[in-house]
Design a protein around this motif. Structure first.
Motif, PDB file in Angstrom:
ATOM      1  N   TYR A  19       0.733  -1.195  -0.057  1.00 55.10           N
ATOM      2  CA  TYR A  19      -0.038   0.143   0.080  1.00 55.10           C
ATOM      3  C   TYR A  19       0.814   1.278  -0.190  1.00 55.10           C
ATOM      4  N   ASP A 206     -13.445 -10.626   9.718  1.00 49.86           N
ATOM      5  CA  ASP A 206     -12.628  -9.437   9.201  1.00 49.86           C
ATOM      6  C   ASP A 206     -13.588  -8.313   9.121  1.00 49.86           C
ATOM      7  N   GLY A 207     -13.672  -7.242   9.878  1.00 55.42           N
ATOM      8  CA  GLY A 207     -14.727  -6.147   9.495  1.00 55.42           C
ATOM      9  C   GLY A 207     -14.309  -5.286  10.890  1.00 55.42           C
ATOM     10  N   HIS A 211     -11.420  -5.115  13.899  1.00 55.10           N
ATOM     11  CA  HIS A 211     -10.325  -3.907  13.662  1.00 55.10           C
ATOM     12  C   HIS A 211     -10.460  -3.242  15.393  1.00 55.10           C
ATOM     13  N   GLU A 284      -7.285   0.712   8.110  1.00 48.91           N
ATOM     14  CA  GLU A 284      -8.044  -0.364   7.445  1.00 48.91           C
ATOM     15  C   GLU A 284      -8.937   0.072   6.435  1.00 48.91           C
ATOM     16  N   GLN A 285      -9.718   0.959   6.732  1.00 49.72           N
ATOM     17  CA  GLN A 285     -10.627   1.634   5.507  1.00 49.72           C
ATOM     18  C   GLN A 285      -9.855   2.506   4.476  1.00 49.72           C
ATOM     19  N   LYS A 287      -7.134   1.435   3.359  1.00 47.89           N
ATOM     20  CA  LYS A 287      -6.406   0.326   2.603  1.00 47.89           C
ATOM     21  C   LYS A 287      -7.619  -0.080   1.711  1.00 47.89           C
ATOM     22  N   ARG A 288      -8.863  -0.337   2.228  1.00 47.88           N
ATOM     23  CA  ARG A 288      -9.990  -0.788   1.733  1.00 47.88           C
ATOM     24  C   ARG A 288     -10.178   0.370   0.312  1.00 47.88           C
ATOM     25  N   ASP A 291      -7.629  -0.589  -2.105  1.00 49.45           N
ATOM     26  CA  ASP A 291      -8.023  -1.743  -2.959  1.00 49.45           C
ATOM     27  C   ASP A 291      -9.278  -1.676  -3.875  1.00 49.45           C
ATOM     28  N   TYR A 292     -10.219  -0.665  -3.455  1.00 45.34           N
ATOM     29  CA  TYR A 292     -11.449  -0.394  -4.288  1.00 45.34           C
ATOM     30  C   TYR A 292     -11.096   0.270  -5.465  1.00 45.34           C
TER      31      TYR A 292
END
Length: 295
Positions: A19, A206-207, A211, A284-285, A287-288, A291-292
Motif C-alpha cells: 500500500y 474481518d470487519g 479492527h 483499514e478503511q 486500505k480498503r 483496494d477499491y
C-alpha cells in the motif's frame, strides 16, 4: 459429500499487499487531532507534580483557554506523526512484504522484528518533532519568565537550532528510540497477532468489530510496556540542560520511588487506546479504499 471448509481454512495465507507509504502517517495524524488534549494532559503530568488527568486538563483549559490549554503543540503533534508514524508504518509494511513467504502466514516473531526495526527508524525520524511537541505541551508548567512560547512546530525547530544547536533536536533520542521499538512491537505486531488469532479462531470476521477489538487490546498492551520509557523521554526532552538518562532515572527513583515509572499511565492509556483504535480503523478503511480504486 466433503464437509465445507471454515472461513479460516478457506482463506489461504498470502503475502501482505503493498500500500502507499504515506497511509500510516495520514491515519496517525487524524488520530492525533482527535486525541491531542489527552496527550497534553499526559505530558504535563509526566513533567510536573500535577495530580489526576481530569484536574490537569481542567486546570490547563482554565488557565490558558481551550486552544492553548487542550491543543497546545498540535502542529508539532501532526509533524511528529508525518515523520515518526509515516516512517514506522511504511517500513513495517515493506519489511513484512520482504519477510513473507508465499502461501504461508507471517510468524509473530517476524512481525515483532519488522515492527521493532520500523519503530527504531521512526523514533529517529520523529525525534525533532517530539522534542518540540513535549516543550510546547509542557510550556505552561514553567514560570512565565522561562516559557518558550513557540508559535508553531517550525518556529520551535528553528529556535532550537538557533539557540541550542542541531544536536538538541535529538535530546532523548536514546529512550525515544527504545520506546518506539517497544511501542511498535507491542502495537503494530500485537495488532496483527490479535487480528490474525481472532480470525483463525473463527471468533470474528474481518470487519470493523475485529479492527476495534484488536486495536483496543494492542493499545492496552502498548501503554503498559512503554510507560517507563515514555516518562523518561518526556522528562529528558523537557529539560533545558544536559542531564543524562541515568541521572533522570536516579533522581526520579530518589524523589518519587517506583511510582514514577507509571506516572501518567491513565491519560496515556485513555489517549493511546482510542488513538490506536482510530489509527487502525482509519488505516483499514483507507486500505480498503485503495483496494477499491485498484479494482
Amino acid at each position: 459429500m466433503a464437509p465445507s471448509s471454515t472461513p479460516a481454512e478457506a482463506e489461504k495465507p498470502s503475502a501482505p499487499r503493498a500500500y502507499p507509504f504515506w497511509l500510516g502517517g495520514a491515519a496517525a495524524s487524524w488520530a492525533a487531532v482527535c486525541t491531542h488534549p489527552l496527550d497534553v494532559a499526559k505530558v504535563r503530568m509526566q513533567t510536573s507534580k500535577s495530580n489526576g488527568m481530569l484536574n490537569t486538563l481542567t486546570e490547563s483549559v482554565k488557565r490558558d483557554g481551550f486552544r492553548r490549554g487542550a491543543y497546545a503543540g498540535l502542529s508539532a503533534s501532526i509533524l511528529r506523526q508525518m515523520t515518526y508514524s509515516l516512517t514506522r508504518f511504511g517500513v513495517y509494511d515493506a519489511l513484512k512484504e520482504r519477510m513473507s513467504v508465499p502461501g504461508q502466514p507471517l510468524p509473530a516473531w517476524k512481525m515483532a522484528i519488522a515492527a521493532s526495526i520500523a519503530g527504531g527508524l521512526g523514533g529517529i525520524a520523529g525525534n525533532p518533532a517530539d522534542v518540540v511537541l513535549v516543550r510546547m505541551t509542557s510550556d505552561a508548567n514553567k514560570p512565565k519568565a522561562e516559557q518558550l512560547k513557540y508559535k508553531n512546530c517550525f518556529d520551535g525547530v528553528l529556535r532550537i537550532v538557533k539557540d541550542e544547536g542541531v544536536a538538541h533536536l535529538f535530546r532523548g533520542v536514546g529512550p525515544n528510540v527504545a520506546r518506539a521499538v517497544l511501542m511498535n512491537a507491542s502495537q503494530l505486531a500485537t495488532y496483527d497477532v490479535f487480528k490474525t488469532g481472532i480470525m483463525h479462531a473463527n471468533l470474528m470476521e474481518d470487519g470493523l468489530g475485529l479492527h476495534f477489538t484488536s486495536s483496543f487490546l494492542a493499545g492496552t498492551v502498548a501503554t503498559t510496556i512503554c510507560a517507563p520509557f515514555d516518562v523518561i523521554k518526556s522528562r529528558m526532552m523537557n529539560a533545558a540542560g544536559s542531564e543524562g538518562v541515568v541521572s533522570v532515572i536516579t533522581r526520579s527513583f530518589k524523589t518519587e520511588g517506583v511510582t514514577w515509572m507509571f506516572r501518567g499511565w491513565t491519560p496515556a492509556w485513555i489517549r493511546l487506546s482510542p488513538n490506536t483504535i482510530i489509527i487502525f480503523m482509519t488505516l483499514e478503511q483507507m486500505k480498503r479504499g485503495v483496494d477499491y480504486l485498484r479494482g
